[in-house]
Write a protein that holds these residues in place. Structure first.
Motif, PDB file in Angstrom:
ATOM      1  N   THR A  90     -68.575 -15.510  13.005  1.00 44.37           N
ATOM      2  CA  THR A  90     -67.476 -15.888  13.894  1.00 44.37           C
ATOM      3  C   THR A  90     -67.646 -17.346  14.274  1.00 44.37           C
ATOM      4  OG1 THR A  90     -66.235 -15.277  15.889  1.00 44.37           O
ATOM      5  CG2 THR A  90     -68.629 -15.251  16.079  1.00 44.37           C
ATOM      6  N   ILE A  91     -66.536 -18.046  14.416  1.00 43.40           N
ATOM      7  CA  ILE A  91     -66.572 -19.457  14.798  1.00 43.40           C
ATOM      8  C   ILE A  91     -66.666 -19.524  16.316  1.00 43.40           C
ATOM      9  CG2 ILE A  91     -65.348 -21.658  14.699  1.00 43.40           C
ATOM     10  CD1 ILE A  91     -63.957 -20.609  12.156  1.00 43.40           C
ATOM     11  N   SER A  92     -67.578 -20.369  16.812  1.00 49.46           N
ATOM     12  CA  SER A  92     -67.885 -20.326  18.233  1.00 49.46           C
ATOM     13  C   SER A  92     -68.213 -21.702  18.790  1.00 49.46           C
ATOM     14  CB  SER A  92     -69.096 -19.406  18.455  1.00 49.46           C
ATOM     15  OG  SER A  92     -70.261 -20.032  17.923  1.00 49.46           O
ATOM     16  N   SER A  93     -68.559 -21.698  20.082  1.00 50.48           N
ATOM     17  CA  SER A  93     -68.971 -22.935  20.757  1.00 50.48           C
ATOM     18  C   SER A  93     -70.417 -23.298  20.434  1.00 50.48           C
ATOM     19  CB  SER A  93     -68.836 -22.765  22.279  1.00 50.48           C
ATOM     20  OG  SER A  93     -69.748 -21.775  22.733  1.00 50.48           O
ATOM     21  N   GLY A  94     -71.181 -22.318  19.959  1.00 48.52           N
ATOM     22  CA  GLY A  94     -72.591 -22.562  19.662  1.00 48.52           C
ATOM     23  C   GLY A  94     -73.529 -22.230  20.804  1.00 48.52           C
ATOM     24  N   VAL A  95     -72.977 -21.928  21.980  1.00 45.52           N
ATOM     25  CA  VAL A  95     -73.814 -21.589  23.138  1.00 45.52           C
ATOM     26  C   VAL A  95     -74.189 -20.119  23.035  1.00 45.52           C
ATOM     27  CG1 VAL A  95     -73.968 -21.551  25.642  1.00 45.52           C
ATOM     28  CG2 VAL A  95     -72.590 -23.298  24.513  1.00 45.52           C
ATOM     29  N   LEU A  96     -75.453 -19.877  22.754  1.00 45.26           N
ATOM     30  CA  LEU A  96     -75.921 -18.517  22.472  1.00 45.26           C
ATOM     31  C   LEU A  96     -77.045 -18.155  23.427  1.00 45.26           C
ATOM     32  CD1 LEU A  96     -75.672 -16.085  20.517  1.00 45.26           C
ATOM     33  CD2 LEU A  96     -77.419 -17.163  19.104  1.00 45.26           C
ATOM     34  N   ASN A  97     -76.882 -17.048  24.133  1.00 48.45           N
ATOM     35  CA  ASN A  97     -77.899 -16.574  25.063  1.00 48.45           C
ATOM     36  C   ASN A  97     -78.665 -15.432  24.420  1.00 48.45           C
ATOM     37  OD1 ASN A  97     -79.020 -14.794  27.203  1.00 48.45           O
ATOM     38  ND2 ASN A  97     -78.182 -16.357  28.572  1.00 48.45           N
ATOM     39  N   LYS A  98     -79.936 -15.655  24.121  1.00 45.05           N
ATOM     40  CA  LYS A  98     -80.749 -14.639  23.453  1.00 45.05           C
ATOM     41  C   LYS A  98     -80.951 -13.406  24.323  1.00 45.05           C
ATOM     42  CE  LYS A  98     -81.735 -16.874  19.589  1.00 45.05           C
ATOM     43  NZ  LYS A  98     -81.339 -16.364  18.253  1.00 45.05           N
TER      44      LYS A  98
ATOM     45  N   SER B  25     -77.126 -19.357  15.783  1.00 43.49           N
ATOM     46  CA  SER B  25     -76.003 -20.288  15.793  1.00 43.49           C
ATOM     47  C   SER B  25     -76.263 -21.391  14.771  1.00 43.49           C
ATOM     48  CB  SER B  25     -75.840 -20.884  17.187  1.00 43.49           C
ATOM     49  OG  SER B  25     -74.815 -21.837  17.209  1.00 43.49           O
ATOM     50  N   VAL B  26     -75.277 -21.664  13.917  1.00 39.78           N
ATOM     51  CA  VAL B  26     -75.411 -22.696  12.884  1.00 39.78           C
ATOM     52  C   VAL B  26     -74.228 -23.651  13.001  1.00 39.78           C
ATOM     53  CG1 VAL B  26     -75.590 -23.188  10.408  1.00 39.78           C
ATOM     54  CG2 VAL B  26     -76.587 -21.078  11.339  1.00 39.78           C
ATOM     55  N   ARG B  27     -74.500 -24.929  12.933  1.00 38.00           N
ATOM     56  CA  ARG B  27     -73.466 -25.955  13.049  1.00 38.00           C
ATOM     57  C   ARG B  27     -72.479 -25.837  11.888  1.00 38.00           C
ATOM     58  NH1 ARG B  27     -70.026 -29.282  13.885  1.00 38.00           N
ATOM     59  NH2 ARG B  27     -70.265 -31.482  14.385  1.00 38.00           N
ATOM     60  N   LEU B  28     -71.184 -25.974  12.200  1.00 34.78           N
ATOM     61  CA  LEU B  28     -70.128 -25.933  11.195  1.00 34.78           C
ATOM     62  C   LEU B  28     -69.585 -27.336  10.988  1.00 34.78           C
ATOM     63  CD1 LEU B  28     -68.353 -24.013   9.444  1.00 34.78           C
ATOM     64  CD2 LEU B  28     -66.739 -23.964  11.363  1.00 34.78           C
ATOM     65  N   ARG B  29     -69.498 -27.744   9.721  1.00 34.44           N
ATOM     66  CA  ARG B  29     -69.004 -29.088   9.435  1.00 34.44           C
ATOM     67  C   ARG B  29     -67.479 -29.136   9.584  1.00 34.44           C
ATOM     68  NH1 ARG B  29     -71.702 -32.496   5.849  1.00 34.44           N
ATOM     69  NH2 ARG B  29     -72.396 -30.680   4.652  1.00 34.44           N
ATOM     70  N   THR B  30     -67.022 -29.777  10.634  1.00 31.35           N
ATOM     71  CA  THR B  30     -65.590 -29.954  10.895  1.00 31.35           C
ATOM     72  C   THR B  30     -65.426 -31.031  11.951  1.00 31.35           C
ATOM     73  OG1 THR B  30     -63.562 -28.907  11.723  1.00 31.35           O
ATOM     74  CG2 THR B  30     -65.631 -28.104  12.616  1.00 31.35           C
ATOM     75  N   ASP B  31     -64.282 -31.692  11.932  1.00 26.94           N
ATOM     76  CA  ASP B  31     -64.005 -32.715  12.933  1.00 26.94           C
ATOM     77  C   ASP B  31     -63.510 -32.110  14.244  1.00 26.94           C
ATOM     78  OD1 ASP B  31     -64.688 -34.752  11.174  1.00 26.94           O
ATOM     79  OD2 ASP B  31     -62.639 -34.941  10.394  1.00 26.94           O
ATOM     80  N   GLU B  32     -63.179 -30.835  14.211  1.00 22.92           N
ATOM     81  CA  GLU B  32     -62.643 -30.197  15.415  1.00 22.92           C
ATOM     82  C   GLU B  32     -63.751 -29.846  16.403  1.00 22.92           C
ATOM     83  OE1 GLU B  32     -59.521 -27.361  15.317  1.00 22.92           O
ATOM     84  OE2 GLU B  32     -59.145 -27.693  13.186  1.00 22.92           O
TER      85      GLU B  32
END
Length: 313
Positions: free
Chosen positions: A245-253, A262-269
């Protein structure tokens, strides 16, 4: 106008209906309706709009509610200070898109809440319903995001409903995937890398517009897509089907477990997450404390809080 009548109004807003409020207040529905009519007649405004679907706060009603809440809170402080009265049950409601950090802040707030009784509501729900909840004061604040794609549409909707967006932080696009996902070793992914895997997104029900999607890149065509309604199901499917799922990247274990990364997605958005409030109302003490806790949680994740003048609103 009496203090008890003001408490009636607050209870009706909290319950979302006169019938439910009457049950909570242990009075008859006709008596409660009559009390509301008396207040409306006395102050010369229509506090609630009535329709076949139920009741909703009017624009004047939202402003009245703000003053009523302040009066009731101050009266309770006086009673506690000089009459040794037991504090009343704390009431607080928020609506949010499906963010772990909003839940973490909610948990932190309640852990530090030094009261014997409270009744708080956390609604993880659809984007349009968050806006409706705050407009009707069913929730004091709502947590949503804006991006360059949806900003004009969301801002117009907020303006039309007399709501204000307060930005919290800016986040680059990430994807959540299982620790066992074939691409889990990557530190950066292109969206095309994920084409063979199911894309998971939160369904938006009746208002299923691209602009209300909780994920960016909502207009993209996906080979495999699954819509879900809650975060627990989404994470189970991420693990079971090697989805993403595309997300903000803020993940609470602590809340999401050790099986998701969480893995960075290459996009300008990118997205700007913030909270919305009703311009006619002031936040209660508990709501203001939640905003403070929310900022602390976000800062702990390493995201700087946006200054208001730097935001999108």
């Amino acid at each position: 106008m009496t203090l008890q009548q003001l408490k009636y109004i607050l209870t009706i807003v909290s319950c979302g209906s006169i019938s439910e409020a009457a049950k909570r207040l242990f009075i008859s529905q006709p008596s409660l309706s009559s009390a509301v009519k008396e207040i409306e007649t006395e102050v010369g405004i229509e506090i609630f709009l009535r329709s076949s679907k139920g009741i909703a706060l009017s624009s004047d009603g939202a402003e009245f509610l703000s003053y009523a809440r302040q009066v009731v809170e101050q009266a309770e402080l006086l009673e506690q200070r000089y009459m040794n009265r037991k504090p009343s049950k704390k009431l607080f409601s928020i609506s949010t898109q499906h963010y772990a950090f909003s839940v973490q802040a909610f948990v932190g707030l309640l852990k530090e809440l030094d009261v014997d009784e409270y009744e708080c509501t956390l609604r993880e729900t659809r984007t349009y319903e968050i806006i409706e909840d705050v407009r009707n004061m069913k929730s004091e604040l709502g947590i949503i995001y804006m991006s360059e794609f949806n900003r004009k549409v969301i801002q117009k909707l907020l303006k039309d409903n007399e709501l204000r967006f307060h930005p919290l932080f800016q986040a680059e696009a990430h994807v959540f995937i299982s620790e066992e996902h074939p691409l889990a070793s990557k530190s950066l992914l292109d969206i095309e890398d994920l084409d063979d895997y199911p894309c998971l997104a939160f369904e938006q029900g009746e208002y299923n517009s691209f602009y209300f999607a909780e994920e960016i890149l909502s207009t993209r065509t996906y080979k495999k897509k699954i819509l879900v309604s809650d975060r627990a199901t989404l994470f189970n499917l991420l693990i079971g089907l090697n989805g993403y799922t595309i997300s903000s990247g803020v993940l609470n274990k602590d809340l999401n477990g050790e099986q998701i990364k969480s893995v960075r997605l290459r996009t300008d958005e990118s997205i700007q997450v913030g909270y919305i409030v009703n311009q006619k109302a002031s936040l209660s003490q508990l709501a203001a404390a939640y905003v403070t806790k929310l900022k602390t949680v976000i800062t702990d994740f390493g995201y700087p809080i946006i200054n208001q003048e730097d935001g999108l609103d």
